[in-house]
Design a protein around this motif. Structure first.
Motif, short mmCIF file in Angstrom:
data_model
loop_
_atom_site.label_atom_id
_atom_site.label_comp_id
_atom_site.label_asym_id
_atom_site.label_seq_id
_atom_site.Cartn_x
_atom_site.Cartn_y
_atom_site.Cartn_z
N VAL A 153 -2.08 7.31 4.49
CA VAL A 153 -3.15 6.31 4.31
C VAL A 153 -4.29 6.65 5.27
N ARG A 154 -5.51 6.63 4.78
CA ARG A 154 -6.68 6.85 5.64
C ARG A 154 -7.02 5.52 6.30
N ALA B 63 3.91 3.44 11.62
CA ALA B 63 3.68 4.86 11.31
C ALA B 63 4.21 5.20 9.92
N THR B 64 5.39 4.69 9.59
CA THR B 64 5.98 4.97 8.27
C THR B 64 5.13 4.36 7.16
N LEU C 38 0.83 -1.20 0.00
CA LEU C 38 0.00 0.00 0.00
C LEU C 38 0.87 1.25 0.00
N MET C 39 1.97 1.22 0.75
CA MET C 39 2.90 2.35 0.78
C MET C 39 3.45 2.63 -0.61
N ALA D 69 1.27 -2.32 14.78
CA ALA D 69 1.22 -1.08 15.55
C ALA D 69 1.71 -1.31 16.98
N THR D 70 1.62 -2.57 17.44
CA THR D 70 2.08 -2.91 18.79
C THR D 70 3.53 -3.33 18.80
#
Length: 301
Positions: free
Chosen positions: A74-75, A68-69, A33-34, A60-61
C-alpha cells in the motif's frame, strides 16, 4: 517459487485497474484495503502526520507488526486534512480515485467537508465505502468491536473474545462494498455511496447463535457428542463429527453402539466419548482421525 506465491499469482484479480484511496485508520479499513490489494486493486492510504514524522495510524504504535502486514504493497502518504495543504493533497488523490474508503463518524466527515453530496458533485465517477460503527440514529454513538459483539451475545462471562469479530467481519463487508460499488457504477454510469456498519457485521456473525445453533442446546453448541472440545491425555481435542458418517466413525472408535442423532445427544454417549479421549494423546487421536476419517484437531491444555 513458494506455494503461497503460486497461489497469489493464480488468484483472481477482479479489482485490477481499480484505484482505492483509504482514509480509514485502526483495523477494519486497513484490513479491507489489504483484501482489495490481494484482488488486484491499486491501494493508496492517506494518514495524518504521526509523532516524529512516523505513521499517523494509531495501530502503527500499538501493533506495529500488524500495521506492517496490513500495509504491505500500500502506498502510504501523510496529510493533515484539517489544513489547506492537506485538503489539496487529498483532492489530488481523489481526482484519480475510483473508490474512497473512510471510517469516520458522519459528523467528522462533515467537518472535513467530505459529505457525499459534495464529493459526488466534484467527482461523479467516485464511489465511497463508508465504514461506521452503526447506522441511522446510532451513527454518532461511541463504540468498538467489543461493544458490538457484546450487543449481539458473542461475549461469554468475563473473557474477551479470541479475535476481533466485528472489525474483521466489517472489513470483509467493506471489501465486498468496494466490489459492489464497481458493479453499480458500471450499471448506473456514476459513483455510489455504500455504508458498512460494524454493528451489522457483528449481528451477521451472531446469526448462528440467534438461530439456536451455537447455544448449549444446539448441535454445534455442545449438545451433540460429536461436536465438542474434550480433554485428552496431554491436552484437548476439538472434534467436529457432526454428519452421520463422521458420527458413526467416532462412535465405532469409541465403542459406542448408537450413532443416531438421538444417541449423539444422550448423556451416556457424551460420557463414553469423553472417557475414550481422556486415555489417549493428541498424537494418537490425530492419527486415528486421519485413518478413520474423523474431523478432529489436537490442542494444548
Amino acid at each position: 517459487m513458494t506455494s503461497t506465491t503460486t497461489r497469489s499469482a493464480r488468484a483472481p484479480r477482479p479489482l485490477a485497474g481499480v484505484r482505492i484511496l483509504s482514509l480509514a485508520l485502526n483495523l477494519p479499513g486497513p484490513a479491507a484495503l489489504m483484501r482489495c490489494r490481494t484482488m488486484g486493486a491499486t491501494c493508496v492510504k492517506l494518514e495524518p502526520p504521526g509523532p516524529d514524522g512516523g505513521p499517523g495510524d494509531p495501530m502503527a504504535t500499538y501493533a506495529p507488526g500488524a500495521y506492517a502486514t496490513l500495509h504491505e504493497g500500500v502506498r502510504v502518504l501523510q496529510a493533515n486534512l484539517k489544513t489547506e495543504p492537506g485538503q489539496k493533497a487529498l483532492h489530488r488523490e481523489l481526482a484519480r480515485t475510483d473508490v474512497l474508503l473512510t471510517s469516520f463518524r458522519p459528523s467528522a466527515l462533515a467537518k472535513l467537508d467530505l459529505g457525499w453530496r459534495r464529493l459526488h458533485k466534484l467527482y461523479p465517477q467516485l464511489s465511497q465505502a463508508a465504514i461506521v460503527g452503526a447506522t441511522g440514529a446510532r451513527a454518532e454513538e461511541p463504540g468498538h468491536d467489543l461493544t458490538y459483539v457484546a450487543e449481539h451475545g458473542l461475549v461469554n462471562g468475563l473473557e474477551l473474545p479470541p479475535t476481533l469479530y466485528a472489525d474483521m467481519g466489517g472489513s470483509l463487508a467493506a471489501s465486498e462494498a468496494v466490489l459492489q460499488a464497481q458493479l453499480l457504477r458500471a450499471a448506473k454510469g456514476s459513483g455510489v455511496f455504500l455504508e458498512v456498519a460494524l454493528a451489522d457485521a457483528a449481528a451477521y456473525l451472531a446469526l448462528p447463535r440467534a438461530w439456536g445453533l451455537t447455544t448449549p442446546q444446539g448441535s454445534v453448541g455442545g449438545a451433540h457428542a460429536g461436536y465438542r472440545v474434550y480433554p485428552c491425555k496431554d491436552g484437548r481435542v476439538a472434534v467436529a463429527a457432526l454428519e452421520p458418517h463422521f458420527a458413526k466413525a467416532l462412535c465405532t472408535a469409541a465403542g459406542v453402539a448408537d450413532a443416531s442423532r438421538k444417541g449423539m445427544l444422550s448423556a451416556s454417549t457424551h460420557a463414553a466419548v469423553a472417557a475414550f479421549f481422556a486415555t489417549r494423546t493428541r498424537k494418537q487421536l490425530e492419527k486415528l482421525g486421519h485413518e478413520q476419517d474423523i474431523p478432529l484437531h489436537g490442542l494444548p491444555r
